[in-house]
Design a protein around this motif. Structure first.
Motif, PDB file in Angstrom:
ATOM      1  N   ILE A  54       6.823   5.749   2.181  1.00  0.00           N
ATOM      2  CA  ILE A  54       7.000   6.787   3.203  1.00  0.00           C
ATOM      3  C   ILE A  54       8.470   6.802   3.633  1.00  0.00           C
ATOM      4  O   ILE A  54       9.127   5.767   3.679  1.00  0.00           O
ATOM      5  N   GLY A  75       0.201   6.735  11.175  1.00  0.00           N
ATOM      6  CA  GLY A  75      -0.405   5.433  10.854  1.00  0.00           C
ATOM      7  C   GLY A  75       0.632   4.320  10.907  1.00  0.00           C
ATOM      8  O   GLY A  75       0.379   3.234  11.447  1.00  0.00           O
ATOM      9  N   ALA A  76       1.816   4.593  10.371  1.00  0.00           N
ATOM     10  CA  ALA A  76       2.899   3.605  10.386  1.00  0.00           C
ATOM     11  C   ALA A  76       3.333   3.331  11.822  1.00  0.00           C
ATOM     12  O   ALA A  76       3.579   2.188  12.218  1.00  0.00           O
ATOM     13  N   MET A  77       3.419   4.391  12.594  1.00  0.00           N
ATOM     14  CA  MET A  77       3.876   4.241  13.978  1.00  0.00           C
ATOM     15  C   MET A  77       2.832   3.508  14.818  1.00  0.00           C
ATOM     16  O   MET A  77       3.178   2.718  15.702  1.00  0.00           O
ATOM     17  N   GLU A  78       1.575   3.757  14.515  1.00  0.00           N
ATOM     18  CA  GLU A  78       0.501   3.057  15.234  1.00  0.00           C
ATOM     19  C   GLU A  78       0.598   1.544  14.983  1.00  0.00           C
ATOM     20  O   GLU A  78       0.494   0.737  15.909  1.00  0.00           O
ATOM     21  N   MET A  79       0.818   1.174  13.719  1.00  0.00           N
ATOM     22  CA  MET A  79       0.947  -0.247  13.394  1.00  0.00           C
ATOM     23  C   MET A  79       2.136  -0.848  14.153  1.00  0.00           C
ATOM     24  O   MET A  79       2.034  -1.925  14.746  1.00  0.00           O
ATOM     25  N   SER A 111       4.482  13.649  12.610  1.00  0.00           N
ATOM     26  CA  SER A 111       3.040  13.915  12.458  1.00  0.00           C
ATOM     27  C   SER A 111       2.505  13.328  11.152  1.00  0.00           C
ATOM     28  O   SER A 111       1.316  13.066  11.035  1.00  0.00           O
ATOM     29  N   SER A 112       3.386  13.093  10.184  1.00  0.00           N
ATOM     30  CA  SER A 112       2.930  12.624   8.866  1.00  0.00           C
ATOM     31  C   SER A 112       3.043  11.113   8.699  1.00  0.00           C
ATOM     32  O   SER A 112       2.775  10.591   7.619  1.00  0.00           O
ATOM     33  N   VAL A 113       3.443  10.415   9.762  1.00  0.00           N
ATOM     34  CA  VAL A 113       3.575   8.956   9.655  1.00  0.00           C
ATOM     35  C   VAL A 113       2.949   8.262  10.869  1.00  0.00           C
ATOM     36  O   VAL A 113       3.373   7.186  11.273  1.00  0.00           O
ATOM     37  N   LYS A 130      -3.315   7.352   6.707  1.00  0.00           N
ATOM     38  CA  LYS A 130      -2.941   8.365   7.701  1.00  0.00           C
ATOM     39  C   LYS A 130      -1.534   8.895   7.449  1.00  0.00           C
ATOM     40  O   LYS A 130      -1.118   9.867   8.068  1.00  0.00           O
ATOM     41  N   ASN A 131      -0.781   8.198   6.601  1.00  0.00           N
ATOM     42  CA  ASN A 131       0.599   8.601   6.346  1.00  0.00           C
ATOM     43  C   ASN A 131       0.692   9.435   5.071  1.00  0.00           C
ATOM     44  O   ASN A 131       0.004   9.146   4.094  1.00  0.00           O
ATOM     45  N   ALA A 132       1.545  10.454   5.106  1.00  0.00           N
ATOM     46  CA  ALA A 132       1.780  11.259   3.909  1.00  0.00           C
ATOM     47  C   ALA A 132       2.751  10.484   3.027  1.00  0.00           C
ATOM     48  O   ALA A 132       3.900  10.291   3.409  1.00  0.00           O
ATOM     49  N   ASN A 133       2.283   9.995   1.881  1.00  0.00           N
ATOM     50  CA  ASN A 133       3.194   9.166   1.100  1.00  0.00           C
ATOM     51  C   ASN A 133       3.812   9.894  -0.080  1.00  0.00           C
ATOM     52  O   ASN A 133       3.319  10.920  -0.554  1.00  0.00           O
ATOM     53  N   LEU A 134       4.924   9.346  -0.534  1.00  0.00           N
ATOM     54  CA  LEU A 134       5.741   9.996  -1.563  1.00  0.00           C
ATOM     55  C   LEU A 134       5.091  10.001  -2.944  1.00  0.00           C
ATOM     56  O   LEU A 134       5.597  10.633  -3.864  1.00  0.00           O
ATOM     57  N   MET A 174       0.854  -1.197   0.000  1.00  0.00           N
ATOM     58  CA  MET A 174       0.000   0.000   0.000  1.00  0.00           C
ATOM     59  C   MET A 174       0.886   1.241   0.000  1.00  0.00           C
ATOM     60  O   MET A 174       1.866   1.307   0.756  1.00  0.00           O
ATOM     61  N   ASP A 175       0.542   2.227  -0.821  1.00  0.00           N
ATOM     62  CA  ASP A 175       1.387   3.422  -0.953  1.00  0.00           C
ATOM     63  C   ASP A 175       1.713   4.067   0.395  1.00  0.00           C
ATOM     64  O   ASP A 175       2.832   4.524   0.609  1.00  0.00           O
ATOM     65  N   GLY A 176       0.719   4.104   1.258  1.00  0.00           N
ATOM     66  CA  GLY A 176       0.908   4.767   2.557  1.00  0.00           C
ATOM     67  C   GLY A 176       1.857   4.023   3.474  1.00  0.00           C
ATOM     68  O   GLY A 176       2.237   4.528   4.533  1.00  0.00           O
ATOM     69  N   PHE A 177       2.225   2.816   3.081  1.00  0.00           N
ATOM     70  CA  PHE A 177       3.224   2.062   3.857  1.00  0.00           C
ATOM     71  C   PHE A 177       4.544   1.950   3.096  1.00  0.00           C
ATOM     72  O   PHE A 177       5.617   2.085   3.672  1.00  0.00           O
ATOM     73  N   LEU A 202      -5.260   2.927   7.865  1.00  0.00           N
ATOM     74  CA  LEU A 202      -4.034   3.226   8.601  1.00  0.00           C
ATOM     75  C   LEU A 202      -2.959   3.768   7.643  1.00  0.00           C
ATOM     76  O   LEU A 202      -2.270   4.741   7.944  1.00  0.00           O
ATOM     77  N   ALA A 203      -2.853   3.128   6.492  1.00  0.00           N
ATOM     78  CA  ALA A 203      -1.886   3.578   5.486  1.00  0.00           C
ATOM     79  C   ALA A 203      -2.196   5.006   5.052  1.00  0.00           C
ATOM     80  O   ALA A 203      -1.295   5.822   4.845  1.00  0.00           O
ATOM     81  N   LEU A 253       4.527  20.691   4.526  1.00  0.00           N
ATOM     82  CA  LEU A 253       3.659  19.521   4.477  1.00  0.00           C
ATOM     83  C   LEU A 253       2.229  19.935   4.134  1.00  0.00           C
ATOM     84  O   LEU A 253       1.546  19.270   3.344  1.00  0.00           O
ATOM     85  N   ASP A 309       1.306  -1.249  17.834  1.00  0.00           N
ATOM     86  CA  ASP A 309       0.374  -2.365  18.011  1.00  0.00           C
ATOM     87  C   ASP A 309       1.089  -3.709  17.884  1.00  0.00           C
ATOM     88  O   ASP A 309       0.808  -4.649  18.623  1.00  0.00           O
TER      89      ASP A 309
END
Ligand SMILES: Cc1ncc(COP(=O)(O)O)c(C=O)c1O
Lengths: 485, 449
Positions: free
Chosen positions: A101, A112-116, A108-110, B63-67, A95-98, B60-61, B403, A119
């Motif tokens: 990054i 979601g990654a830190m939450e995973m 503040s911009s990651v 929530k992250n600012a992606n490239l 997934m792009d958001g993972f 969850l993904a 950002l 957990d």
């Protein structure tokens, strides 16, 4: 290149072919030769292949066809936990958001990654019974070394600089003594007894005021549970040492027992074994480390914390052993492990261990008639046979392994652990169906018969593979480690 | 609850238990002493089905600012480069990614050959004789190089430039505790390793000199001068950490006398993925071939004389040598090495030079634009694709503002260099368009005032 040789990508290359499509130069062009001192400008380009996209795909597709993975067939490689690698895990990790990054983005911009990660850390603490987990280590071996460095720092913080020795069982994996060396310790071997368990008397003999730690995996590499674990913990702790758990074998006991409750002070886990991270042909892995409260101040930095609803990395850890890896470890593997744990839950993980143990015992009992079973008792997730009966017929364990290739199976781990002659170490895992095990049992019995009736068939195996046995002696004596025109 | 990865039916289970000779599976666990048994269910989230779990993780993904959505000028060791589509198609073939280490060469020729090709490409890039099959990452590869230099020279002192990646330096420090090495830092002058200071520190006790080329501050190190210095200390080893993409255009470290060259191949086909897994490389001379950490693939022939590949020189490794091994590494980054090999094959000989040049040209354009807008750059030496600008406000603050405008700003050097408050390290890759660069310059100027 001889006729039957499979071509290297360099041999498929042809000057002038292109396989790339780069972004345009949309800024005004400049003369780089004028920008850089001449000594920095490379005179000869690295000789990378020049190949069209289709030919590249054909090359690698053909290479993949010359390889064997868990999706290809049964892979009972002991100590490696070759269970199924779920496909949802791969989708999540992409997934792009993972996957896109950057580790230095504002926190503040990651979130979601830190939450995973948080957990996952929490789940691994619960599964192992440890107080705190750091995900940072890159693989099992690095996890071992990380934990040993923490134990060293702990002793030193107590002004105790004379604990120079780490005790490892004779059945231990090679990374255990090697990690001890890299951490600056000397390793001492403790013997196994005739039941395949650590010999308590020998442990008492080797333990002392110079003991930094005992490294142990439980179940051990013979697949046997160290039933005297509490006594061992007591012996080591009373001498002032720490107990370290090599988590490569956790697949046997999830939901049944936890290293933390057995008295271990530090553990590493192999997310690429128990928690379905794919092996990738040798990596990447991930080797999180869990510790008790007492060792917590020494965790590698940074550690991940939750403050209110926000996650943050804490770098301010004066007693930390420091960084063991740039950034935050092999995040992509965390995603796979996390997805797996969430898919299974407590109930599923316990079932996984239950079935892994049933599968292993079933296989062991079915094979013990034809192959020697040096330690005849219930095993956990894996067991070790000895090929010594076949060896007397002139058929070595290596031959049996090679013959299995003809039957379409990946062989078990061989010649490990070192305390079993002609060892065949088998770990079927819980993701294999009974029919698969039955097919394998059939093949193993067949090979035992062949060893008696037509030993050459086994000795000269494999017969069906794309290449025959390799000349490994020449490979090591006159090493060719790269292609040259 | 059903579990799709568990094929055992109740019927299978009963048949298997009967064949084992036990009445239930509990009997198989009866050797675990009751004191250490877990007598409650583990406290974990409930099992989730595929649909819900994918939805949840996608949220969850998000929530992250992606490239992909943001325009990034952040590098500092991890870069947003072009990844050819072929890469993921190849590494998604399960014969590769679900395989173990190729211990059985007859059924692992695909992996072994791919790694042999990878080793060759790394040799080509670095100019070195030998490269291994991969290390965890650039940082640990560097730390292992340092420890090897100490073992090889039987010396304890290591001179490390402060222009080496700060996190790599921290990893070196941790690894150095094992063999008790002394790390001595060499400062920078105008963004480059201070050669005078290096000269003073270099002596008979020095095991190695560690240089990053191009360095963490973006500058190209005075490699010729370093090489000359080391002429007087022949035993001291030169270790360089190098961005392998830069070596598509720049003179390889071997030409400056490097004994070990390490780095990370993330620039070739590996997404940033929050810092890992990436892929360390380790290259060295023939002389050190038998001291290399990690796995090596070698060419040989089978019984019929057909060419094939095997893991070789294993006597160096932990599973044979145990406590005498040169390193404890076992699992490495094989799949990522494959990804990088595919990317390097796709980009190819000419593409590589072009890609490196694109980075240099676009970075120089960005630098010029920033200067024209009134912002000041810090160094004027030769560089690859990264440079520093000086701002009047804390970089972290500016980055939070950027950002909001859809831009991921550069690296805040104040974190690692106390005298670099307001210094932002900017990376410009081939992926940045002129429009994006112009936008970045405009926003930065607006925020900065
Ligand atoms: C028992 C045991 N310990 C440690 C390791 C090392 O793990 P890794 O390969 O992830 O470094 C292994 C892996 O083969 C193992 O089987």
């Amino acid at each position: 290149m001889a006729n039957r040789d499979f071509p290297l990508i360099f041999e498929r290359s042809k000057t002038g072919r292109t396989g790339y499509s780069l972004p345009e130069l949309d800024v005004p062009d400049i003369d780089l030769e004028a920008e850089l001192p001449k000594s920095y400008i490379r005179t000869e380009s690295p000789d990378l292949p020049e190949i069209s996209e289709l030919d590249l795909m054909r090359h690698y597709t053909a290479l993949s066809n010359r390889n064997y993975g868990v999706d290809s067939g049964f892979y009972p490689l002991g100590s490696c936990t070759m269970k199924y690698n779920p496909k949802i895990n791969e989708d999540v990790a992409r997934m792009d958001g993972f996957s896109h990054i950057h580790p230095n983005q504002p926190e503040s911009s990651v979130q979601g990654a830190m939450e995973m990660m948080y957990d996952l850390q929490t789940a691994l603490s619960e599964i192992t019974g440890m107080d705190e987990v750091s995900l940072q280590s890159a693989a099992g071996a690095q996890g071992e070394w990380t934990a040993l460095m923490m134990i060293r720092a702990f002793h030193e913080a107590n002004g105790d600089f004379h604990r120079t020795k780490v005790i490892v069982p004779d059945s231990a994996h090679g990374t255990n003594p090697a990690s001890a060396t890299v951490a600056g310790f000397e390793s001492v071997t403790v013997k196994s007894n005739d039941k395949g368990l650590v010999d308590l008397e020998d442990l008492k003999r080797v333990v002392g005021s110079d003991t930094a730690a005992l490294m142990l995996t439980n179940p051990n590499t013979l697949g046997l549970f160290e039933t005297e674990i509490e006594a061992m913990a007591q012996i080591v702790h009373e001498a002032g040492g720490k107990l370290y758990y090599d988590g490569a074998n956790l697949n046997a006991i999830m939901g049944y027992a936890r290293p933390g409750d057995m008295g271990f002070d530090a553990v590493h886990l192999n997310l690429h074994k128990t928690f379905t991270g794919p092996h990738g042909g040798g990596g990447p892995g991930s080797g999180p480390v869990g510790v008790t409260e007492e060792l917590k101040p020494f965790l590698p930095k940074p550690i991940l914390e939750k403050r209110g609803a926000a996650y943050r990395f804490n770098h301010d850890l004066p007693q930390s052993i420091g960084r063991v890896k740039p950034y935050y470890g092999n995040f992509g593997i965390y995603l796979r492990a996390y997805t797996y744990i969430r898919t299974m839950g407590a109930e599923g993980l316990k079932k996984a261990s239950e079935y892994a143990v049933i599968n292993a015992n079933y296989l062991m009992r079915q094979l013990q008639e034809e192959y020697d079973l040096p330690f005849d008792q219930h095993c956990k997730h894996e067991f070790v046979l000895s090929g010594r009966r076949q060896k007397r017929l002139g058929v070595r364990t290596l031959d049996i392994a090679k013959r299995l290739l003809d039957y379409g199976y990946h062989p078990p781990t061989i010649y490990f652990p070192l305390n079993v002659e002609e060892a065949l170490m088998m770990e079927p895992t819980e993701t294999e169906a009974k029919e698969t095990l039955d097919g394998f049992i059939e093949a193993m019995k067949q090979i035992a018969t062949e060893a008696r009736d037509e030993p050459e068939l086994v000795q000269e195996a494999p017969h069906e593979t794309i290449v025959k046995r390799m000349d490994e002696t020449t490979a090591a004596r006159k090493p060719i480690l790269r292609y040259e025109k | 609850m059903e579990f799709r990865y568990l094929p055992m039916t109740e019927e299978d289970k009963q048949a298997m238990l009967a064949s084992i000779g036990v009445k239930d599976s509990e009997e198989l666990f009866s050797d675990i002493p009751s004191n250490v048994r877990l007598n409650r269910p583990m406290d974990l989230k409930k099992p989730a089905n595929e649909v819900d779990l994918k939805k949840e993780l996608a949220q969850l993904a998000n929530k992250n600012a992606n490239l992909k959505q943001y325009t990034s000028f952040l590098g500092a060791g991890v870069y947003d480069h072009f990844i050819p589509s072929v890469v993921d198609h190849v590494i998604s073939r399960s014969e590769f990614y679900t395989a173990y280490t190729p211990y059985q060469p007859e059924i692992s020729q695909g992996e072994l050959q791919a790694i042999f090709e990878f080793q060759t490409m790394i040799c080509e890039l670095t100019g070195m004789d030998v490269a291994n099959s991969s290390m965890y990452d650039g940082g640990t590869a560097l730390a292992e190089a340092v420890n090897l230099s100490a073992a090889q020279t039987k010396r304890k002192k290591i001179l490390v430039s402060t222009a080496v990646h700060p996190q790599y330096r921290m990893v070196i420090e941790t690894y150095a505790k094992g063999p008790n090495l002394e790390i001595v830092y060499i400062d920078t002058k105008e963004g480059k390793t201070d050669v005078e200071q290096l000269k003073t520190a270099l002596d008979e006790e020095t095991a190695s000199v560690v240089i990053q080329y191009p360095n963490f501050l973006g500058q190209l190190e005075p490699m010729e001068e370093v090489q000359q210095l080391l002429e007087n200390q022949k035993k001291t080893m030169l270790i360089t950490s190098s961005n392998p993409l830069a070596l598509g255009y720049l003179t390889p470290p071997a030409a400056f006398g490097a004994d070990i060259v390490v780095g990370d191949t993330q620039v070739f086909g590996i997404p940033a993925q929050f810092g890992g897994p990436h892929c360390g490389y380790f290259a060295t001379t023939k002389k050190l071939m038998r001291k290399v950490p990690g796995r090596l693939v070698g060419q040989t022939t089978d019984e019929d004389g057909v060419r094939g590949f095997v893991l070789t020189l294993q006597a160096r490794e932990q599973h044979i040598r145990r406590d005498k091994a040169t390193s404890n590494i076992c699992s490495n980054q094989a799949l990522n090495a494959l990804a990088s090999a595919v990317a390097m094959s796709s980009i190819g000989k000419h593409g590589l030079k072009k890609m490196a040049a694109l980075n240099m040209k676009k970075a120089r354009y960005a630098m010029k634009k920033l200067e024209e807008s009134g912002l000041s750059t810090v160094h004027n030496g030769a560089f690859f694709n990264e440079f520093i600008i000086q701002l009047d406000k804390p970089v972290a603050e500016i980055n939070e503002q950027l950002l909001k405008k859809g831009i991921i700003g550069g690296y805040d050097l104040a974190k690692d260099y106390p005298d670099m408050n307001g210094h932002m390290l900017i990376a410009v890759t081939e992926n940045r368009s002129m429009k994006e660069i112009n936008q970045f310059v405009k926003e930065l100027r607006d925020i900065h005032g």
